[in-house]
Design a protein around this motif. Structure first.
Motif, mmCIF file in Angstrom:
data_model
loop_
_atom_site.group_PDB
_atom_site.id
_atom_site.type_symbol
_atom_site.label_atom_id
_atom_site.label_comp_id
_atom_site.label_asym_id
_atom_site.label_seq_id
_atom_site.Cartn_x
_atom_site.Cartn_y
_atom_site.Cartn_z
ATOM 1 N N PRO A 85 -23.336 91.397 -28.384
ATOM 2 C CA PRO A 85 -24.054 92.050 -29.488
ATOM 3 C C PRO A 85 -25.384 92.668 -29.048
ATOM 4 O O PRO A 85 -25.816 93.668 -29.614
ATOM 5 N N TYR A 129 -24.572 96.008 -27.411
ATOM 6 C CA TYR A 129 -23.979 97.018 -28.276
ATOM 7 C C TYR A 129 -24.937 98.147 -28.618
ATOM 8 O O TYR A 129 -24.552 99.289 -28.696
ATOM 9 N N GLY A 188 -11.933 94.041 -23.138
ATOM 10 C CA GLY A 188 -11.847 94.417 -24.541
ATOM 11 C C GLY A 188 -10.636 93.785 -25.196
ATOM 12 O O GLY A 188 -10.008 92.871 -24.656
ATOM 13 N N LYS A 189 -10.298 94.301 -26.357
ATOM 14 C CA LYS A 189 -9.223 93.716 -27.140
ATOM 15 C C LYS A 189 -8.491 94.830 -27.865
ATOM 16 O O LYS A 189 -9.064 95.900 -28.089
ATOM 17 N N VAL A 219 -7.570 96.342 -31.057
ATOM 18 C CA VAL A 219 -7.999 96.279 -32.452
ATOM 19 C C VAL A 219 -7.355 97.458 -33.168
ATOM 20 O O VAL A 219 -7.519 98.599 -32.721
ATOM 21 N N THR A 266 -9.987 98.435 -27.386
ATOM 22 C CA THR A 266 -11.348 98.597 -27.877
ATOM 23 C C THR A 266 -12.321 98.069 -26.837
ATOM 24 O O THR A 266 -12.221 96.927 -26.398
ATOM 25 N N CYS A 267 -13.254 98.933 -26.447
ATOM 26 C CA CYS A 267 -14.208 98.571 -25.392
ATOM 27 C C CYS A 267 -15.166 97.501 -25.904
ATOM 28 O O CYS A 267 -15.658 97.586 -27.029
ATOM 29 N N PRO A 268 -15.438 96.489 -25.082
ATOM 30 C CA PRO A 268 -16.323 95.404 -25.523
ATOM 31 C C PRO A 268 -17.795 95.824 -25.599
ATOM 32 O O PRO A 268 -18.595 95.108 -26.173
ATOM 33 N N GLY A 286 -17.470 99.648 -28.391
ATOM 34 C CA GLY A 286 -16.363 99.798 -29.312
ATOM 35 C C GLY A 286 -15.608 101.108 -29.248
ATOM 36 O O GLY A 286 -14.870 101.439 -30.181
ATOM 37 N N TYR A 287 -15.737 101.898 -28.204
ATOM 38 C CA TYR A 287 -14.886 103.081 -28.065
ATOM 39 C C TYR A 287 -13.430 102.624 -28.035
ATOM 40 O O TYR A 287 -13.114 101.550 -27.517
ATOM 41 N N GLN A 288 -12.526 103.459 -28.559
ATOM 42 C CA GLN A 288 -11.128 103.038 -28.654
ATOM 43 C C GLN A 288 -10.199 104.020 -27.953
ATOM 44 O O GLN A 288 -10.487 105.220 -27.874
#
Ligand code: FES
Lengths: 264, 353
Positions: free
Chosen positions: B82, B85, B288-289, B291, B296-298, B301-303
């Protein structure tokens, strides 16, 4: 913005999703802790200043001083303090311009005359300085309306106190006497140099055996300005220097031999 | 195109973050000045300008130390993500605080004289050959120039228009700037301190950052070592992981001999492989994960769609993809990267690949 209920099982943080508990809780602790540590440091650093002295720079309103203009070798005004029919006594008030600039241009041409000078008062430990305001009009020759022959300018009595080697710092008198607090040491080195080469009188700050601060006006051995190569490089450094100490009226002067300057 | 630069949108987290940083700055400056004025008051009061110079200067130094800690901390533990971010706003606010310090110091210490203030910064003290007398201002000045270039190119426009490698290399200069600032403080403000405590604190910050970065680097290298895989199959295909070793919606990062890393994702009964390097700021996509069906980049958050490495419209980022297959419970990858955004059919778990 989607809410991902599964997120708490396999927590993953992205700013646009609801933060998983673990992340949210951690951030909620970490951020205030960081801010708290910052504020604590501010308090610690802020409370560790040394006494900057009692110098004042009174910009509330200009004052007028009447006295004899003199270059000694830096511009001063000799202001009469007492005349009870006996010998008059004089106070030496240093004169500078606004900014980091000396007042030789306005005091020099009138040296030996009685003048009225207008400016802001700078004062520390009984030493006074006038920062001229208002261009060339700031210093005006007094016109003797009674048509009496002009008085002779005062000549301060001089007395040698002997030759000493002192440890201390060359400082610019304007900042030291109240314009910058603190106005000494390394952070202030460039500023002090700029002031002194601009014509602000240099002074030497040292401590006597009792730990009291002593401040001397600095000149060359022959009494001329000491603002020359071999001196300006050492401004605001801790140095040791040898020279004769002389009182000139109410001013203590340290006539330094520039060749003896040694960094500590 | 402008959409592409904006993938990190304003949201509640960012606003909270910015507010915390801005509030922290105000609280710092306020406390510094308040405590200083309470310590020396009346005729002994300190010059406000000097207090501002010191308050902004020390605040900027602390901020930069925190900013440079965030990256490695996040590498060591994703719980720090966080902070990562919205690090860029933190960086820009740091620059503003540093700039305030520089502007006030330039006016106050170098202005109002017979020499141009900018010339004075570099020349008024000319003892460049001495340590204790060294003109510390020049160090801060060079650091500011570096940081200015950094702040000016922090916008995604530059990321898109400079090669990621160039951008990254350029931004490594921030460590040069930090080193210069350590010297700026040690040879400047701290020369006026009688106690050496502050000098040690500043040095400790530099040591902390160095250790943190070395530690992170070492861990990264050892991760690569453990994950090292040998080419099998004689030819092109490399066995990269047992299918069961990849958690659902997550990836396994596979290091290649040439230093490249491939992220192999398992999701929805399928497996896809893409470059581990995010097109935004080189974030580790493999951490990332999935989503909403997207990798999704950790970091911000780019996807990306796992089956073609393309960001879902309106975004335009693309990353290289790799061919994958599953055989006998093992995932195999063809280590030749395909051009960014090339569609590749995912390997179907339990299907006949
Ligand atoms: S989203 Fe910023 S690096 Fe991936």
């Amino acid at each position: 913005m989607t809410d991902h209920p599964s997120n708490d099982k396999d927590p993953f943080y992205v700013g646009y999703l609801t933060a998983p508990r673990r992340f949210a809780v951690f951030s909620m602790i970490l951020i205030p802790v960081l801010v708290g540590v910052g504020i604590l440091s501010a308090g610690i650093i802020g409370s560790s200043h040394r006494d900057p002295g009692t110098g004042i720079w009174d910009l509330s309103q200009p004052i007028e001083l009447v006295g004899w203009a003199d270059m000694a070798p830096y511009p001063v005004l000799r202001v009469q303090t007492m005349d009870d029919g006996l010998l008059p006594t004089y106070e030496t008030v240093f004169v500078v311009s606004e900014g980091k600039i000396g007042a030789g241009d306005r005091i020099g041409p009138l040296a030996g005359r009685e003048v009225k000078a207008t400016g802001f008062l700078i004062e520390r430990d009984g030493m006074r300085m006038l920062e001229l305001v208002g261009g060339m009009d700031a210093v005006q020759e007094m016109v003797d309306v009674r048509g009496q022959p002009p008085e002779l300018p005062p000549t301060p009595e001089t007395a040698s106190l002997g030759t000493y080697t002192l440890k201390g710092q060359i400082i610019d008198s304007k900042c030291y006497l109240g314009v910058m607090k603190p106005g000494e040491g390394k952070p202030h080195k460039s500023c002090a140099t700029l002031c002194i080469i601009g014509g602000i009188p240099p002074m030497f700050m040292t401590q006597n055996a009792e730990g009291e601060r002593m401040v001397y006006l600095v000149t060359d051995p022959d009494g001329s300005s000491a603002v020359k190569q071999g001196m300006t490089e050492y401004i605001a450094d801790w140095i040791e220097v040898t020279g004769e100490i002389e009182t000139q009226g109410d001013v203590a002067v340290f006539k330094i031999n520039r060749e003896t300057i040694r960094r500590l | 195109m402008s959409h592409g630069y904006q993938a990190v949108l304003w949201n509640k987290h960012k606003r909270t973050y910015d507010l915390a940083v801005a509030g922290g700055i105000v609280a710092y400056i306020g406390t510094f000045i308040g405590v200083s004025m309470a310590t020396w008051s009346g005729p002994n009061i300190l010059s406000t300008e000097i207090l501002l110079i010191q308050a902004f200067g020390s605040c900027a130094f602390i901020m930069l130390t925190i900013i440079l800690s965030i990256g490695p901390l996040a590498r060591l533990n994703s719980i720090f993500n966080p902070l990562l971010y919205n690090r860029r706003h933190f960086g820009v606010m740091f620059f503003i605080v540093a700039l305030a310090h520089v502007i006030i110091a330039t006016f106050w210490y170098h202005g109002f004289g017979i020499v141009n203030p900018l010339v004075s910064i570099l020349s008024m003290n000319s003892e460049y050959d001495r340590i204790a007398q060294f003109p510390f201002e020049s160090l801060g000045f060079v650091a500011l120039l570096i940081l200015f270039v950094m702040a000016a190119t922090s916008h995604d426009f530059w990321l898109a228009n400079l090669k990621p490698g160039v951008w990254k290399a350029m931004h490594m200069f921030v460590y040069v700037a930090y080193g210069l600032l350590v010297l700026h403080v040690v040879l400047g403000a701290l020369q006026a301190e009688r106690s050496s405590l502050y000098t040690w604190l500043v040095i400790a910050s530099a040591v902390w950052l160095t250790v943190l970065h070395v530690l992170t680097g070492a861990r990264e290298t050892s991760k690569d070592h453990h994950g090292a895989v040998a080419a099998r199959d004689g030819g092109h295909w490399m066995a990269v992981a047992a299918l069961d070793d990849i958690p659902n919606d997550r990836a396994r990062i596979v290091p290649m001999k040439d230093g490249e890393r491939i992220a192999v994702f398992k999701y929805d009964g399928k497996v896809s492989a893409v470059s581990n390097v995010c097109a935004h700021q080189n974030g580790p996509l493999g951490e990332g994960k999935i989503v909403d069906g997207c990798i999704t980049c950790p970091w911000h958050g780019y996807q990306y769609n796992p089956d073609n490495g393309q960001s879902p419209p309106p975004f335009t980022e693309k990353i290289p993809t790799y061919k994958v297959k599953i055989e006998g419970g093992h995932v195999f990858v063809d280590p030749t990267p395909l051009p960014p955004g090339t569609p590749v059919a995912p390997a179907i778990i339990g299907g006949n690949a």
